[in-house]
Scaffold this active site. Structure first.
Site, mmCIF file in Angstrom:
data_model
loop_
_atom_site.group_PDB
_atom_site.id
_atom_site.type_symbol
_atom_site.label_atom_id
_atom_site.label_comp_id
_atom_site.label_asym_id
_atom_site.label_seq_id
_atom_site.Cartn_x
_atom_site.Cartn_y
_atom_site.Cartn_z
ATOM 1 N N CYS A 142 -5.116 -75.333 3.722
ATOM 2 C CA CYS A 142 -6.456 -75.614 4.271
ATOM 3 C C CYS A 142 -7.513 -75.456 3.184
ATOM 4 O O CYS A 142 -8.463 -76.229 3.103
ATOM 5 C CB CYS A 142 -6.780 -74.665 5.426
ATOM 6 S SG CYS A 142 -5.704 -74.852 6.862
ATOM 7 N N CYS A 153 -4.718 -69.942 5.893
ATOM 8 C CA CYS A 153 -3.941 -71.129 5.538
ATOM 9 C C CYS A 153 -4.262 -71.612 4.116
ATOM 10 O O CYS A 153 -5.355 -72.093 3.859
ATOM 11 C CB CYS A 153 -4.254 -72.211 6.578
ATOM 12 S SG CYS A 153 -3.792 -73.870 6.109
#
Length: 107
Positions: free
Chosen positions: A35, A32
């Protein structure tokens, strides 16, 4: 200086649900991109607000039970737990100011 602590399905109850102070849980994944953007911001907040809030990270791919239990559908999802209950949640990478305000709203 605080730092975000890594939690797992096995340690979630002890580290998050039984915590004496609010806990911001970062549900994240290796793949991600957002993230990775929010991670250093959370580390800063962990250091600056260590006396008020605990910041923890849980990898959704490695910890499916907790991820399923809290119906995490997208990452990053940042959820604040207080007294063993989720009280606030936001999805996506947010600016530091937004995250600090989110934490302060439950203190």
């Amino acid at each position: 200086m605080g730092a975000a602590k890594v939690v797992t399905d096995k340690t979630f109850v002890t580290d998050v649900l039984q915590s004496d102070k609010p806990v911001l849980v970062d549900f994240w994944a290796e793949w991600c991109g957002p993230c990775r953007k929010v991670s250093p911001v959370l580390e800063e907040i962990a250091g600056e607000m260590a006396d008020q809030v605990t910041i923890v990270k849980i990898n959704i791919d490695e910890n499916p039970e907790t991820t399923r239990a809290y119906r995490v559908m997208s990452v990053p999802t940042l959820t604040i737990f207080k007294g063993g209950q989720p009280v606030q949640s936001v999805a996506g990478a947010k600016p530091k100011g937004d995250l600090v305000r989110l934490i302060q709203s439950v203190l």
